[in-house]
Design an enzyme around this catalytic site. Structure first.
Site, PDB file in Angstrom:
ATOM      1  N   ARG A 104     -11.102   2.302  -9.578  1.00 27.83           N
ATOM      2  CA  ARG A 104     -10.193   3.442  -9.723  1.00 27.83           C
ATOM      3  C   ARG A 104     -10.342   4.061 -11.124  1.00 27.83           C
ATOM      4  O   ARG A 104     -10.977   3.479 -11.991  1.00 27.83           O
ATOM      5  CB  ARG A 104      -8.761   2.980  -9.499  1.00 27.83           C
ATOM      6  CG  ARG A 104      -8.603   2.488  -8.085  1.00 27.83           C
ATOM      7  CD  ARG A 104      -7.188   2.375  -7.693  1.00 27.83           C
ATOM      8  NE  ARG A 104      -7.127   2.096  -6.264  1.00 27.83           N
ATOM      9  CZ  ARG A 104      -6.043   2.143  -5.540  1.00 27.83           C
ATOM     10  NH1 ARG A 104      -4.908   2.463  -6.094  1.00 27.83           N
ATOM     11  NH2 ARG A 104      -6.079   1.884  -4.257  1.00 27.83           N
TER      12      ARG A 104
ATOM     13  N   SER B  45      -6.962  -5.658  -6.191  1.00 26.60           N
ATOM     14  CA  SER B  45      -8.119  -6.244  -5.506  1.00 26.60           C
ATOM     15  C   SER B  45      -9.355  -6.215  -6.399  1.00 26.60           C
ATOM     16  O   SER B  45      -9.383  -5.500  -7.413  1.00 26.60           O
ATOM     17  CB  SER B  45      -8.396  -5.470  -4.209  1.00 26.60           C
ATOM     18  OG  SER B  45      -9.002  -4.235  -4.529  1.00 26.60           O
TER      19      SER B  45
ATOM     20  N   GLU C 154       0.380 -13.188  12.605  1.00 29.30           N
ATOM     21  CA  GLU C 154       0.803 -11.967  13.298  1.00 29.30           C
ATOM     22  C   GLU C 154       0.734 -10.802  12.305  1.00 29.30           C
ATOM     23  O   GLU C 154       1.174 -10.949  11.160  1.00 29.30           O
ATOM     24  CB  GLU C 154       2.263 -12.112  13.781  1.00 29.30           C
ATOM     25  CG  GLU C 154       2.475 -13.172  14.819  1.00 29.30           C
ATOM     26  CD  GLU C 154       1.826 -12.817  16.157  1.00 29.30           C
ATOM     27  OE1 GLU C 154       1.541 -11.628  16.409  1.00 29.30           O
ATOM     28  OE2 GLU C 154       1.614 -13.751  16.955  1.00 29.30           O
TER      29      GLU C 154
ATOM     30  N   ASP D  84       0.825  -1.210   0.000  1.00 30.50           N
ATOM     31  CA  ASP D  84       0.000   0.000   0.000  1.00 30.50           C
ATOM     32  C   ASP D  84       0.861   1.263   0.000  1.00 30.50           C
ATOM     33  O   ASP D  84       1.984   1.259   0.512  1.00 30.50           O
ATOM     34  CB  ASP D  84      -0.900  -0.021   1.254  1.00 30.50           C
ATOM     35  CG  ASP D  84      -2.058   0.945   1.126  1.00 30.50           C
ATOM     36  OD1 ASP D  84      -2.313   1.451   0.004  1.00 30.50           O
ATOM     37  OD2 ASP D  84      -2.722   1.216   2.141  1.00 30.50           O
TER      38      ASP D  84
ATOM     39  N   GLU E  33     -11.851  -4.716  -5.769  1.00 28.69           N
ATOM     40  CA  GLU E  33     -12.389  -3.347  -5.674  1.00 28.69           C
ATOM     41  C   GLU E  33     -11.590  -2.346  -6.517  1.00 28.69           C
ATOM     42  O   GLU E  33     -12.063  -1.247  -6.804  1.00 28.69           O
ATOM     43  CB  GLU E  33     -12.386  -2.859  -4.211  1.00 28.69           C
ATOM     44  CG  GLU E  33     -13.477  -3.454  -3.333  1.00 28.69           C
ATOM     45  CD  GLU E  33     -13.207  -4.909  -2.961  1.00 28.69           C
ATOM     46  OE1 GLU E  33     -12.030  -5.256  -2.716  1.00 28.69           O
ATOM     47  OE2 GLU E  33     -14.159  -5.706  -2.958  1.00 28.69           O
ATOM     48  N   ASN E  34     -10.357  -2.729  -6.896  1.00 31.27           N
ATOM     49  CA  ASN E  34      -9.491  -1.774  -7.598  1.00 31.27           C
ATOM     50  C   ASN E  34      -9.998  -1.374  -8.988  1.00 31.27           C
ATOM     51  O   ASN E  34      -9.540  -0.373  -9.549  1.00 31.27           O
ATOM     52  CB  ASN E  34      -8.052  -2.305  -7.712  1.00 31.27           C
ATOM     53  CG  ASN E  34      -7.270  -2.185  -6.423  1.00 31.27           C
ATOM     54  OD1 ASN E  34      -6.323  -2.912  -6.167  1.00 31.27           O
ATOM     55  ND2 ASN E  34      -7.653  -1.230  -5.554  1.00 31.27           N
TER      56      ASN E  34
HETATM   57  C1  FPP Z   1      -1.789   0.267  -3.381  1.00 38.38           C
HETATM   58  O1  FPP Z   1      -1.276   1.570  -3.391  1.00 38.38           O
HETATM   59  C2  FPP Z   1      -1.260  -0.459  -4.482  1.00 38.38           C
HETATM   60  C3  FPP Z   1      -1.967  -1.016  -5.494  1.00 38.38           C
HETATM   61  C4  FPP Z   1      -3.417  -0.945  -5.649  1.00 38.38           C
HETATM   62  C5  FPP Z   1      -1.279  -1.723  -6.560  1.00 38.38           C
HETATM   63  C6  FPP Z   1      -0.090  -2.512  -6.112  1.00 38.38           C
HETATM   64  C7  FPP Z   1       0.747  -2.682  -7.283  1.00 38.38           C
HETATM   65  C8  FPP Z   1       2.090  -2.660  -7.336  1.00 38.38           C
HETATM   66  C9  FPP Z   1       2.998  -2.601  -6.185  1.00 38.38           C
HETATM   67  C10 FPP Z   1       2.781  -2.708  -8.602  1.00 38.38           C
HETATM   68  C11 FPP Z   1       2.444  -3.787  -9.494  1.00 38.38           C
HETATM   69  C12 FPP Z   1       2.516  -5.136  -8.913  1.00 38.38           C
HETATM   70  C13 FPP Z   1       2.709  -6.205  -9.649  1.00 38.38           C
HETATM   71  C14 FPP Z   1       2.578  -7.561  -9.086  1.00 38.38           C
HETATM   72  C15 FPP Z   1       3.061  -6.076 -11.067  1.00 38.38           C
HETATM   73  P1  FPP Z   1      -2.310   2.727  -3.546  1.00 38.38           P
HETATM   74  O2  FPP Z   1      -2.422   3.067  -4.988  1.00 38.38           O
HETATM   75  O3  FPP Z   1      -3.589   2.312  -2.893  1.00 38.38           O
HETATM   76  O4  FPP Z   1      -1.630   3.884  -2.781  1.00 38.38           O
HETATM   77  P2  FPP Z   1      -2.404   4.978  -1.916  1.00 38.38           P
HETATM   78  O5  FPP Z   1      -3.079   4.238  -0.794  1.00 38.38           O
HETATM   79  O6  FPP Z   1      -1.301   5.849  -1.461  1.00 38.38           O
HETATM   80  O7  FPP Z   1      -3.376   5.669  -2.810  1.00 38.38           O
END
Ligand code: FPP
Length: 244
Positions: free
Chosen positions: A67, A61, A208, A16, A63-64
């Site tokens: 976005r 997720s 944990e 995150d 839910e993503n």
């Molecule tokens: C959460 O940060 C992150 C994500 C929704 C995507 C995670 C993806 C990666 C680390 C890169 C790609 C991964 C792979 C396996 C190719 P956020 O966008 O929710 O950050 P915020 O909470 O600061 O808005």
């Protein structure tokens, strides 16, 4: 004599804070995902070298999808590139890669890359790397229950999957995306939020939790060591009596 550090067998991570990390630098959110992805590749090697056998990360997720179109498209592009590079690191590290979640919502080329990556790495056993993509814990449980009901209708459920008429945990776990993978010992969530966000709801029952303030792109060796140290300080009781 000091006790030896216990290394968790399975670490699960909620990656995150990419968006906030980018915003702090006046950059678009997508840039945060790119750097987050680079950090994942780096940390995967670090975690392997530290002796951790199983790593499960939350990349996207259920839910993503809500976005912005731009952000979702940027993430899909990143997945395309990453899945190809991951084939090479899977071979190099003798690492089995498995995608958990429901891949059917992704464009066909991404689904094909997922199948190829899983297939080409299926015999490796030096490390087991799970990537949660279009994953939700509730969705996983409902998909599992649905498949179990199908098997029940077809008379395919084994007799030893029941105890006094009740479905056993072992039987149910065979229907989860994580079938055959031990539950995580340690969950790390970066960037300060302290919630599960629908991640591995069944599997985290005795895990944990370690919540750290740094955003994912800044989570490096030092933070990993601190998390392992915290894990070592905790009593792992499993509802039983603590060992003296
Ligand atoms: C959460 O940060 C992150 C994500 C929704 C995507 C995670 C993806 C990666 C680390 C890169 C790609 C991964 C792979 C396996 C190719 P956020 O966008 O929710 O950050 P915020 O909470 O600061 O808005």
């Amino acid at each position: 004599m000091g006790e030896e550090t216990k290394v968790p067998r399975h670490i699960a991570i909620i990656l995150d804070g990419n968006g906030r990390w980018a915003k702090q630098r006046r950059m678009p959110r997508g840039y945060g995902h790119i750097i987050g992805c680079q950090n994942l590749e780096h940390m995967c090697n670090v975690i392997k070298d530290r002796g951790v056998k199983y790593l499960t990360v939350y990349a996207f997720s259920t839910e993503n999808w809500k976005r912005s179109r731009d952000e979702v498209e940027g993430l899909l592009k990143l997945f395309r590139q990453y899945l190809k590079r991951c084939m090479r690191s899977a071979k190099k590290n003798k690492m089995r890669v498995k995608i958990i979640g429901d891949p059917s919502a992704f464009p066909q080329d991404i689904q094909d890359s997922i199948r190829l990556l899983e297939d080409c790495s299926k015999d490796y056993d030096q490390m087991f790397f799970q990537i949660a993509m279009n994953y939700g814990g509730r969705d996983e449980i409902l998909r599992g229950v649905t498949r179990m009901l199908e098997d029940a209708r077809e008379g395919r459920l084994p007799e030893d999957g029941f105890d006094d008429g009740k479905v056993t945990e072992e039987l149910f776990e065979r229907y989860l995306d994580t079938a055959g993978i031990p539950d995580p010992d340690l969950l790390i969530r970066t960037s300060g939020e302290q919630r599960l966000s629908n991640y591995l709801l069944w599997q985290l029952a005795y895990t944990e939790f370690c919540f750290v303030d740094v955003p994912w792109p800044d989570f490096h060796e030092e933070e990993l060591e601190k998390a392992i140290e915290q894990y070592n300080k905790r009593d792992r009781r499993y509802g039983g009596v603590k060992e003296e």
